[in-house]
Design an enzyme around this catalytic site. Structure first.
Site, PDB file in Angstrom:
ATOM      1  N   SER A 162      16.286 -84.897   9.211  1.00  0.00           N
ATOM      2  CA  SER A 162      15.450 -85.147  10.388  1.00  0.00           C
ATOM      3  C   SER A 162      14.561 -86.391  10.273  1.00  0.00           C
ATOM      4  O   SER A 162      13.903 -86.775  11.236  1.00  0.00           O
ATOM      5  CB  SER A 162      14.605 -83.913  10.713  1.00  0.00           C
ATOM      6  OG  SER A 162      13.606 -83.785   9.743  1.00  0.00           O
ATOM      7  N   LYS A 183       6.097 -79.039  13.373  1.00  0.00           N
ATOM      8  CA  LYS A 183       5.879 -80.468  13.142  1.00  0.00           C
ATOM      9  C   LYS A 183       4.821 -81.015  14.099  1.00  0.00           C
ATOM     10  O   LYS A 183       3.966 -81.816  13.719  1.00  0.00           O
ATOM     11  CB  LYS A 183       7.195 -81.225  13.330  1.00  0.00           C
ATOM     12  CG  LYS A 183       8.161 -81.015  12.160  1.00  0.00           C
ATOM     13  CD  LYS A 183       9.500 -81.653  12.450  1.00  0.00           C
ATOM     14  CE  LYS A 183      10.440 -81.480  11.264  1.00  0.00           C
ATOM     15  NZ  LYS A 183      11.794 -81.888  11.603  1.00  0.00           N
TER      16      LYS A 183
END
Ligand code: ADP
Length: 765
Positions: free
Chosen positions: A671, A714
């Site tokens: 990611s 996140k």
């Protein structure tokens, strides 16, 4: 040789030898009465006694006898005593076929053969007979006095034989044998034989006796110990223990098979020797069987509104999580027999997975038990070891059921994403059979050996990372994700739940300590770094404990204490973490976003280049996938150097170094792809990146941006770090709905499909 006539008495079944007497009783109508009369009248009381008779009229040995007494009895019968005198030979029988005439015989005397060393033989015989009869209780010693003075072997043998020999046929043989020395040989042989028989019998007797003695000895010893113990006031521990156990077994509510097994094992235990190691193995086993909840059920409260209320009271927020739990319980109630999926609460540590499960149990009224499978590699940890192993124990499932104390508890299996498998078997498959309602009715633990019914257990699982849950298990689960909390959610949790709880646990009144929101936020921001609230709870506990200690030590009398920012450092030490202290925007530095055990966090990526041959150098404990992402990023930029106005020679004539602090923490995953690409681009093009921006997304060689996981975590991390703009894959747009309002209000999300769009946003946006 003299011949004479004699009336004859025939005996059946008995033998009369010379020197012996015989008592006989005759019926008045009996023909033998005439024989007696004849003897008394015509033969001077002499009579011939024949012990072995056959009609063939062959010569036989008879015994010349004398009637000593004849008494007429009141009933008309006659009783006579007949004394045997010596052997004679029958030559002929008279009146054989005349049934009304008394039997007569013509007899002749027999000459007895001379015997050599008669006295020696007699001595020998006396000695042997004495030795023999000493062991035989039914032979009277008076016989000894009879024979001791007898010097005639002929008479001697006839005197002793009937006493020593009982067999009819053998007595007849003695009768027929005229020679006394042969008879004495026969006698010796018989005595030896009898002695041998007697010895054998005695040996057998002794053996039997010894056996009896041993058991008796044990019995007596046990009795004695028991009596001694009773005397000392302590009855046999084992006996009383066995009694108690037997009563417990009788009362135990369990399947019949278990009761039978218990009784069997108890008998084994009772008969085992205390010092044997086997004894304690049996005892432990009995304890396990006795203490398992076989048929103990708690009543479930099926009022789902009450369950919802309990969850609301104990946990702040988590609305969708609670809603899913309620729905799950509703479906489970409707379809009791269906193999419904198992709840698995997934999320970072400290977000309340365990406490939620506990609250569910409390609300339904189930007992609660928790078992962690983190780090388990060996399936025997789950299903136990066979009892043949030294120190064997049941597996964790059975041990937990014992702790649960009921057969239908809520059973929390923690950290299922941290199980691994090795050569000793796959714990995942064991766990699957535990969870499967069709199989777990007959759950079998290696130690317990008997089936245990787990079908009424409500299993709840937890995990930190969804990706690490074994695939086979994932299929069976109803995954409910709980992500981390925002600062303001944490603030609420502290105010409504954690602080009152901590204060109460330390024995204080909840209004005693006053703590402002700002102070709580400072603790959240500078003393903890986590997605959940576990560390936060610990820090609050630390503060309250210090306050209590201070009060007690200094004997302070106050009604209220105020915790402000100034005393915070005194209680908790220096600040540990700093958020929102953004570094200035720099060339070659980009904010990536990571999902760690602490929840989401920013992940700064630094890129430098220097003279070299176009090598890529990667540092900062990067995993394989992340390293590949870096290679993809560089390849993409190389092949699109014109588009991004890069100097190709700069790329090939330099080495590019990528570093991701903090170096000691392992990082992996795809990611960071777009963040890596942007960081390299920034360094090579010498253009700054605004530090308000963060990025997350996978990149392909063609520059496509692919979806990532953990967006909520996140973005919470990004919010904590003061990020204003996050670039995310377009594919993750759907996840934005779930984001907390706080995040949405403060952060702008930019959705991209291709890296080219990122370039536009960053440099031209
Ligand atoms: P996990 O099992 O996810 O690691 P825990 O259940 O151990 O977390 O939670 C840690 C502590 O935080 C517990 O004391 C729990 O009560 C508290 N807690 C977590 N989430 C909440 C919440 N939403 N409301 C109230 N307390 C919470």
């Amino acid at each position: 040789m003299k011949k004479y006539n004699l009336p004859v008495i025939l005996l059946r079944g008995i033998v009369l030898l010379p020197q012996n007497t015989l008592k006989l009783e005759f019926d008045s109508k009996n023909i033998d009465n005439n024989v007696i009369d004849m003897s008394l009248l015509f033969h001077d009381n002499y009579i011939l006694v024949i012990s072995e008779y056959s009609k063939d009229n062959t010569p036989k040995i008879g015994v010349l006898s004398k009637i000593k007494n004849s008494i007429e009895l009141p009933n008309g019968n006659t009783r006579v005593d007949i004394q045997g005198l010596r052997r004679v030979k029958t030559l002929e029988f008279l009146n054989l076929n005349k049934s009304l005439e008394p039997l007569e015989s013509i007899v002749s005397d027999i000459s007895i053969p001379k015997v050599d060393k008669e006295d020696i033989i007699i001595n020998k015989l006396v000695k042997e007979i004495k030795a023999y009869i000493r062991n035989i209780p039914y032979i009277s010693n008076s016989m000894i006095s009879l024979i001791e003075n007898e010097k005639d072997l002929n008479k001697f043998t006839d005197i002793v034989v009937p006493t020593l020999i009982s067999s009819h046929s053998r007595l007849l043989e003695y009768l027929k044998e005229i020679d006394p020395s042969i008879r004495s040989e026969m006698l010796l042989k018989d005595i030896y034989q009898e002695k041998e028989l007697f010895q054998i019998e005695r040996n057998i007797d002794m053996k039997i006796k010894k056996k009896l003695d041993d058991t008796q000895k044990e019995y007596f010893l046990k009795e004695k110990i028991q009596l001694m113990k009773e005397e000392l006031g302590e009855a046999s521990l084992k006996d009383t223990e066995v009694d108690k156990l037997r009563k417990k077994i009788r009362k135990l509510s369990c399947p019949l098979k278990i009761k039978e097994r218990l009784n069997f094992e108890l008998n084994r235990y009772e008969n085992s020797i205390s010092s044997s190691p086997e004894t304690s193995i049996i005892r432990d086993y009995i304890d396990w069987l006795l203490n398992l909840p076989w048929n103990i059920y708690t009543d479930d409260n099926i009022d789902l509104k009450a369950v919802k209320k309990e969850l609301d009271n104990s946990h702040f927020g988590l609305e969708d999580v609670k809603q899913r739990i309620i729905e799950y319980l509703a479906v489970r109630q409707m379809s009791k027999e269906v193999n419904s999926p198992i709840i698995c609460l997934v999320g970072p540590p400290g977000v309340g997975k365990t406490s939620l499960a506990f609250s569910i149990a409390k609300a339904i009224g189930k007992n609660f038990v928790k078992m962690s499978v983190g780090g388990i590699r060996d399936e025997s940890e789950i299903i136990g070891h066979r009892r043949t192993y030294i120190g064997a124990n049941p597996g964790r499932i059975i041990s937990s059921m014992k702790k649960a104390k009921s057969n239908n508890p809520l059973f929390l299996i923690d950290e299922i994403d941290k199980m691994s498998s090795d050569y000793k078997g796959d714990p995942t498959s064991s766990l699957l059979s535990v969870l499967d309602r069709e199989q777990n009715k007959y759950f079998s633990d290696n130690y317990i050996e008997e089936d245990y019914d787990l079908s009424q257990v409500l299993f709840v699982l937890t995990a930190n990372y969804i990706e690490n849950i074994p695939e086979a298990l994932k299929d069976r689960l109803e995954i409910i994700e709980i992500s981390g909390y925002t600062e303001f959610e944490k603030l609420d949790i502290v105010k409504k739940h954690l602080f009152p709880k901590v204060v109460k646990n330390n024995g204080l009144n909840k209004d005693f300590i006053n703590i402002s929101d700002n102070v709580i936020l400072k603790i959240i921001r500078n003393y903890t770094k986590e997605a959940g609230v576990r560390e936060l709870e610990r820090q609050l506990d630390k503060i309250v404990r210090k306050v209590v200690t201070q009060i007690v030590m200094n004997n302070i009398k106050i009604n209220k204490i105020n915790i402000d920012e100034k005393v915070l450092e005194k209680y908790l030490g220096f600040e540990k973490y700093r958020y929102n202290t953004k570094t200035k925007s720099q060339v070659g530095v980009v904010n990536g976003l990571a999902y760690t055990v602490y929840g989401g966090d920013t992940l700064p990526i630094e890129v430098n280049y220097y003279k070299g041959q176009g090598n890529l150098i990667l540092t900062g404990s990067l995993g394989e996938v992340m390293k590949e992402s870096a290679s993809i990023a560089l390849s993409y930029l190389k092949s699109n150097y014109k588009l991004y106005k890069l100097d190709y020679d700069k790329i090939t004539n330099n080495d590019i170094h990528i570093h991701v602090p903090e170096g000691a923490i392992k990082k992996d995953g795809p990611s960071a792809g777009i963040a890596l690409t942007l960081a390299i681009l920034s360094a090579l093009s010498d253009k700054k990146i605004n530090s308000d921006i963060a990025l997350t997304g996978e990149i392909t060689l063609r520059g496509h941006v692919l979806a990532i996981g953990g967006l909520k975590e996140k973005s919470l991390g990004a919010l904590r770090s003061g990020i204003k703009k996050i670039i995310i894959p377009k594919e993750n747009e759907k996840d934005l709905i779930e984001l907390p309002k706080e995040v949405k209000d403060n952060i702008e999300f930019i959705k991209v499909k291709d890296f080219k769009e990122i370039y536009e946003v960053v440099y031209n946006g």
